[in-house]
Design a protein around this motif. Sequence first.
Motif, short mmCIF file in Angstrom:
data_model
loop_
_atom_site.label_atom_id
_atom_site.label_comp_id
_atom_site.label_asym_id
_atom_site.label_seq_id
_atom_site.Cartn_x
_atom_site.Cartn_y
_atom_site.Cartn_z
N GLU A 799 38.16 -34.08 92.39
CA GLU A 799 39.56 -34.45 92.30
C GLU A 799 39.79 -35.89 92.75
O GLU A 799 40.75 -36.54 92.33
CB GLU A 799 40.43 -33.52 93.16
CG GLU A 799 40.62 -32.13 92.57
CD GLU A 799 39.37 -31.27 92.69
OE1 GLU A 799 38.59 -31.51 93.64
OE2 GLU A 799 39.18 -30.37 91.85
N CYS A 800 38.94 -36.39 93.62
CA CYS A 800 39.00 -37.77 94.11
C CYS A 800 37.60 -38.35 93.97
O CYS A 800 36.85 -38.47 94.94
CB CYS A 800 39.47 -37.79 95.56
SG CYS A 800 39.64 -39.44 96.27
N PRO A 801 37.21 -38.72 92.74
CA PRO A 801 35.79 -38.93 92.43
C PRO A 801 35.18 -40.23 92.93
O PRO A 801 33.96 -40.35 92.98
CB PRO A 801 35.74 -38.86 90.91
CG PRO A 801 37.10 -39.29 90.48
CD PRO A 801 38.04 -38.82 91.53
N VAL A 802 35.97 -41.23 93.28
CA VAL A 802 35.42 -42.51 93.74
C VAL A 802 36.12 -42.90 95.04
O VAL A 802 37.34 -43.11 95.06
CB VAL A 802 35.60 -43.63 92.69
CG1 VAL A 802 35.04 -44.94 93.23
CG2 VAL A 802 34.91 -43.25 91.39
N VAL A 803 35.34 -42.96 96.11
CA VAL A 803 35.86 -43.37 97.42
C VAL A 803 35.01 -44.52 97.92
O VAL A 803 33.79 -44.41 98.00
CB VAL A 803 35.84 -42.20 98.42
CG1 VAL A 803 36.28 -42.67 99.81
CG2 VAL A 803 36.75 -41.06 97.94
N SER A 804 35.67 -45.63 98.25
CA SER A 804 34.95 -46.84 98.61
C SER A 804 35.34 -47.33 100.00
O SER A 804 36.43 -47.03 100.51
CB SER A 804 35.23 -47.94 97.58
OG SER A 804 34.53 -49.12 97.90
#
Length: 1028
Positions: A799-804
């Motif tokens: 649901e939140c596929p890219v976290v940087s």
Amino acid sequence: MSEYGGTPGTIPEFMGNGGGVGIFRVPHRSAIHPDRPPAIEVRPHPLRETQAGSFLRTIACTTSQLWAGQESGLRVWNRKDAFDSLGPGVTVKRGDEKSAPFSESCRTSPTLCLVVDVANGLIWSGHKDGKIRSWKMDQPTSANSSLDDGGVASAIGGAPPFREGLSWPAHQRSPVLSMVITSYGEIWSGSEGGVIRAWPWDAIGKALSLSAEERHMAALLVERSYIDLRSQVTVGGVCNLPAVDVKHMASDNCKSKVWSAGSLTFALWDSRTRDLLKVFGIDGQVVTRVELPSAQDPYVEDEMKIKFVSSSKKEKSQGSVSFFQRSRNALMGAADAVRRAAVKGTFGEDNRRTEALAISMDGIIWTGCTNGSVILWDGSGNRLQEVQHHSSSVQSICTYGPRVWVGYVSGKVQVMDLDGNLIGEWVAHGSPVIKMVVGGAYLFTLAHHGGIRGWNIRSPGPIDDLLRTEFANREQSYAKYENIKILTGTWNVGQERASHDSLIIWLGGAASEVGLVVVGLQEVEMGAGFLAMAAAKETVGLEGSANGQWWLGTIGKTLDEGTSFQRVGSRQLAGLLIAAWARKSLRPYIGDVDAAAVPCGFGRAIGNKGAVGLRMRVYDRIICFVNCHFAAHLEAVSRRNADFDHVYRTMAFSRPTTGLHGAAAGPTSVQLNRGVNVTGSQPDDGRPELSEADMVVFLGDFNYRLHSITYDEARDMVSQRCFDWLREKDQLRAEMKAGKVFQGMREGQIKFPPTYKFERHQPGLSGYDSSEKKRIPAWCDRVLYRDSRSISVAECSLECPVVSSITLYEACMDVTDSDHKPVRCIFSVEIAHADELIRREVWGQITMSLGKIRSYLEESRAIPDFSVGTNDIILKNQEIGTLRITNKSEKYKAIFQIICEGEYIIQGDENSPKLCARCSFGFPNWLEVQPAVGILKPGQTIDVSVHHEDVLTQEQSVDGVPQNWWTENTRDKEVELSVNITGTGTTRHNSHRVHVRHSFSFRSDSGDRRGTSRRSQPSNQQRSDVKD
């Protein structure tokens, strides 16, 4: 603006206000998309760079298989293996690692069209080299894979690639653009210039009966048997049939007709007599005469003359006009003429070109246009109505039972009823839907990028919610997580070339720990002459400069390109340049690299200010990088804000073209209509393309300055490293806090001195501008980003596929080549994506094990009860027989199709006749059955007419020239018809056989032993060889 402390090893970040709403809303992601039905990934989206020579162009379905035509041959999947994965040790080409098991053919010329011939168990394919080829359906798709001599993956199982059967050159030096099997079992093929050839069944059937050793003779037999339909309707050099490419053909089995279509005209043919019945335009008006086209289109020549002459006159009469203005006007004027000529459509109606053609089972013909409209026609070519539910270009249409599916260039699929009313819609793919077919209980869609998905043909419906819930509950079983580091660097080089040592300081050391390097440069090259030339080149799709190539090559050497890194993409717009390099170990997971450019200078036309961008898929997630150079000067805050807004809203990515110094863009797939973006159009809600990315990184010379501070105060604060106080004077920080620019984006805490403006080649902080202007130091050069988080803190998931997070954000103060200091930023990026192999297995487990879903599927695949009024029909002379079919169900609609399983023919010295079927169970020429297909409402009865048509001539064609002779065939004729009944949720059917005999003189022994034998067979049979 909000400030967040970083976790250990990361830098605190600031986030601007105004995000999370409108075009700045984070795109929705989930394990199963909530706005579309769940789909089975037969072939997950392959990266474009892996598809050289293997792009899929079309698909077709048999009773148990899915076939695809590709640039190098064909491939086939068994639908029963759709939930399986490739076995251990199987070797396939890149891009197919996650595909369901399949088999490939030997290499051929690119496949352009496919038709299914169930009667002979063959797939017929039309190819770019002008050949028609046949392939047996019973191809294996299990066991280990190997490579043949040509490097093509073989059948999954170590067997060699399957080979073609009967083939022949159908159109010499011209491609086979379209094919159809008529209701009388003939193959018709369309090519360039309006050429249509009919291939009689007699020649095909005889050729198929020959042995493999006689293959050459068989091919020659068919090759010379064609009938040139265009020549037959050409009189005195004038032909009613337009000389346009025949891109679409369809057989109307309800009325025994054939439709052929070009871009703006249609032709209607009698499939039995091969007579041309009607030629008409897209407006429904009959075309009475169409002249043969001239060899040269004067439009281009006239346009070019006008533009060049007018430009020349302007140069002479307006001597006071600057060189810049004259150059720009002349070059852009000529480029505009070329572009206008290139997109000029036939008859001036390019936005109404026909892109798709299909016939529904009620006999209505559906055509789709480039403007998004769908036109309905009756079987006689009369225009019934036009409907439009979407503005994007139609690319494909598929019909089955009471439903019609329309695929668009935007990637959307719409479902309509037979009256054109919209039932449902969803975004099926991220690129154009170029072909759709129905097989079993699934609608299969082929995207332009080569991905294939299967959708339940009852979708949208109750089963979608059931599947969506089950998939969400099992998310952790197929979710995978990756972590990569990305180095981004920005530098305004001021038209200078950097030293090797400077590049090592800026990029060399930091690149050693990352997998992806993205560099943005500003002012690579400037000057009025260069900007004018760059603007002119952009209008005709050219880009790049000698300075740009120098920078690409020099940075590549710094990164050890070819050994450690590979360049994955670049784009230059005047003085702006962006480029990306991927470490070799990461390169296989990066692809679909697209580029974009947005000029912001001189009325949004010149690239002295603006942006260039790259978009790429990284582990199946979309990441965009945008290199910007905004308006200069302290007071131009609103112009800078407007520049960002213009770039964010209008940046549209497309596949990189060939530049002056660049290589070709790479492999190409299906050629779409001119002006169509292969990556799809912008989303229907008007959201910009950047809004749809999972992560966006903005870098560049944004030109925001320090406000309410003097030059001396700024120098003093810098020398004391009072950056916290200086940040409060930062224009960009203030504008982000007010939600006026970079809405919802994040920046690492600045702990380095302002990067502008310096005297060249003066080291240290003493190098700040000491000229008469004494420009106030400023943080012009920045890096900002937005990932998938809609709140400040969120864990990485589907649901939140890219976290940087940011691990490094600094300026290289020791570099003195320019009046700006280079800045670099390292991101640590966590990416969640679905393992398609496991998810496909989960799909199979869910549909097979859960009782509620199985019950729904079984109910949807139910075949209505039916009755057929007779088992035998005897025709005498011109009598008309009646075949009465009744749908006995009170709940479900029934689809009926009448086919001819064969004609009884005595061959050679045999005494007993043999049942011989034509292509696709077509009827013999002497028998007419109408309607042969249709839909029955619950409780409805229909009477089908069956009658004999006199065939008083025997016809044979040699090299397209008919050879006729008179004959009166008075022998009795016998055929076996099959009435096939299916439901609306599956292609599985039940059948009832009917024996038809035509007799010139009625004999009391008409029910001979052959008829008795046939009538003793069960009249209502379940076809055991047909499975979902």
